[in-house]
Design a protein around this motif. Structure first.
Motif, short mmCIF file in Angstrom:
data_model
loop_
_atom_site.label_atom_id
_atom_site.label_comp_id
_atom_site.label_asym_id
_atom_site.label_seq_id
_atom_site.Cartn_x
_atom_site.Cartn_y
_atom_site.Cartn_z
N ILE A 21 -27.50 -9.72 10.58
CA ILE A 21 -26.22 -10.52 9.62
C ILE A 21 -25.19 -9.79 10.42
O ILE A 21 -24.68 -8.82 10.70
N TYR A 22 -24.18 -10.45 10.69
CA TYR A 22 -22.58 -10.10 11.51
C TYR A 22 -21.69 -9.59 10.48
O TYR A 22 -21.12 -10.42 9.70
N ILE A 23 -21.51 -8.25 10.31
CA ILE A 23 -20.79 -7.43 9.24
C ILE A 23 -19.40 -6.82 9.21
O ILE A 23 -18.90 -6.17 8.85
N GLY A 24 -19.14 -7.30 11.02
CA GLY A 24 -17.89 -6.46 11.45
C GLY A 24 -18.10 -5.35 12.21
O GLY A 24 -19.66 -5.67 12.33
N LYS A 25 -17.32 -4.74 11.97
CA LYS A 25 -17.85 -3.37 12.92
C LYS A 25 -18.83 -1.98 12.67
O LYS A 25 -18.58 -2.63 11.46
N ASP A 26 -19.69 -1.98 13.32
CA ASP A 26 -21.04 -1.19 12.85
C ASP A 26 -20.52 -0.30 13.29
O ASP A 26 -20.94 0.49 14.40
N SER A 27 -20.77 1.12 12.48
CA SER A 27 -21.07 2.39 13.31
C SER A 27 -21.91 2.76 13.62
O SER A 27 -22.45 3.59 14.50
N LYS B 211 -19.34 1.23 0.44
CA LYS B 211 -18.71 1.91 1.41
C LYS B 211 -19.02 2.41 2.24
O LYS B 211 -18.97 2.32 3.46
N ASP B 212 -20.23 2.31 2.59
CA ASP B 212 -21.27 2.48 3.96
C ASP B 212 -21.63 0.71 4.50
O ASP B 212 -22.29 0.94 5.44
N ASP B 213 -21.88 -0.05 3.55
CA ASP B 213 -22.47 -1.01 4.32
C ASP B 213 -22.35 -2.45 3.04
O ASP B 213 -22.41 -2.45 2.29
N LYS B 214 -21.57 -3.10 4.18
CA LYS B 214 -20.78 -4.03 3.08
C LYS B 214 -22.37 -4.75 2.81
O LYS B 214 -22.07 -5.80 2.64
N LEU B 215 -23.32 -4.86 3.55
CA LEU B 215 -24.35 -5.58 3.72
C LEU B 215 -25.42 -5.46 2.30
O LEU B 215 -26.49 -5.45 1.89
N ALA B 216 -24.84 -4.57 1.47
CA ALA B 216 -25.36 -3.43 -0.06
C ALA B 216 -26.59 -4.93 -0.83
O ALA B 216 -27.30 -4.30 -1.45
#
Length: 339
Positions: free
Chosen positions: A281-287, A207-212
């Protein structure tokens, strides 16, 4: 009067007139030597800048009002504080008598144990789906090392797109080292169940990290890359597209790249040896990005951390290069020098 004497008299007259003109305008010898230097502070000097004279070179006005000049800066001697004194290359304290020792530096016991633990968790989940379970037993750290080694060997031998049947063929066309390492069915099974994180808590972390799914292993690998090598004076920041066409929420399509589809990685590398120092690694918008800066500026500021305050030069292409980034890096340098 001879021709030589006439020339001497004319030269003396010219020199006398130049000295009189300097005295008339109140110029000393020191002032006359520096008359072309300017700090661009006065209004008259600004008029000269905007006139685009040949001495000043062509100038361009940026979108933010900053004036850029095409004239090359005056070359000066490099300050001692800007000289990199450590020799580039592997850290001097490393002892690497064998190729396996180099492998173990990056895939140490901690990394291998993480992979083994979560792969066994996956094996326990899926082994009941197989009718014949002769190859579905739990794995071990040594077997995981063998699996990674065979996978790397396939890449080195340009067999990345070669089928496993071809690699394990026993009719003389295959590669004997693969059959000696493990059984083909076991090899394929381990590749299918290979995991790098706790499957039970993955959705919550996602939910907070697409690279989990690979975050823990990625951080371990990046730390190793940064700590085992000393880069040279010049480093480069750019992007790399890793070929991948599987299911992934942050897969990229870049038509001008050879692979076109894959996972985009921002990379900091040594310009001379191309050694991978760190990456993102580019995972889109980064908070975690600073909202006051653009994405390229945020990327550069994050990637330079391993070599921060080490007097190294950073080269980027036009996507990263900006006045905003230059001013931010300059501010960081001034803060470091003030300490």
């Amino acid at each position: 009067m001879t021709e030589k004497g006439l020339i001497n008299n004319i030269s003396r007259l010219i020199l006398d007139e130049s000295e009189d003109s300097e005295e008339e305008f109140g110029l000393s010898d020191e002032d006359s030597d520096n008359c072309y230097e300017s700090n661009h502070n006065s209004e008259s000097e600004q008029d000269v800048i905007s006139s685009g004279s040949e001495d000043e070179g062509e100038e361009y006005l940026g979108k933010n009002g900053h004036v850029w000049s095409s004239k090359e800066p005056i070359k000066t001697r490099t300050k001692s504080s800007n000289i990199v004194v450590r020799c580039p290359g592997p850290k001097a304290s490393l002892q690497i008598p064998k190729a396996s020792d180099a492998f173990n530096l990056y895939f140490d016991d901690n990394t291998i144990n993480v992979i083994t633990k979560w792969t066994n968790q996956k094996i326990d989940t899926v082994k009941g789906n197989y009718k014949f379970r002769t190859f579905t037993y739990e794995t071990s750290p040594d077997e995981i090392r063998a699996l990674i080694g065979l996978t790397l060997l396939a890449g080195v031998g340009k067999g990345g797109s070669e089928s496993t049947k071809s690699l394990f063929a026993r009719d003389g066309t295959g590669r004997n080292i693969f059959g000696a390492g493990m059984n083909e069915r076991r090899f394929v099974f381990l590749l299918n169940v290979l995991r790098f994180d706790n499957r039970e808590s993955r959705e919550e972390r996602r939910k907070d990290d697409k690279l989990a799914p690979i975050r823990e292993l990625w951080e371990l690998f990046i730390a190793k890359c940064s700590s085992l090598y000393t880069p040279g004076t010049n480093c480069t920041i750019d992007e790399s597209l890793l070929n991948f066409r599987g299911r992934c929420g942050f897969k990229q399509y870049i038509p001008n790249k050879p692979a076109k589809y894959g996972i985009k990685v921002f990379v900091l590398a040594d310009s001379a040896t191309y050694y991978f120092l760190t990456g993102k690694i580019y995972i889109g918008k980064d908070s975690n990005y600073d909202p006051n800066f653009s994405v390229p500026t945020n990327v550069v500021l994050e990637l330079v951390k391993p070599i921060e305050n080490t007097n190294r030069n950073i080269t980027t292409d036009n996507w990263y290069t900006s006045y905003e980034l230059a001013m931010e890096l300059k501010k960081e340098i001034l803060l470091w020098l003030a300490q």
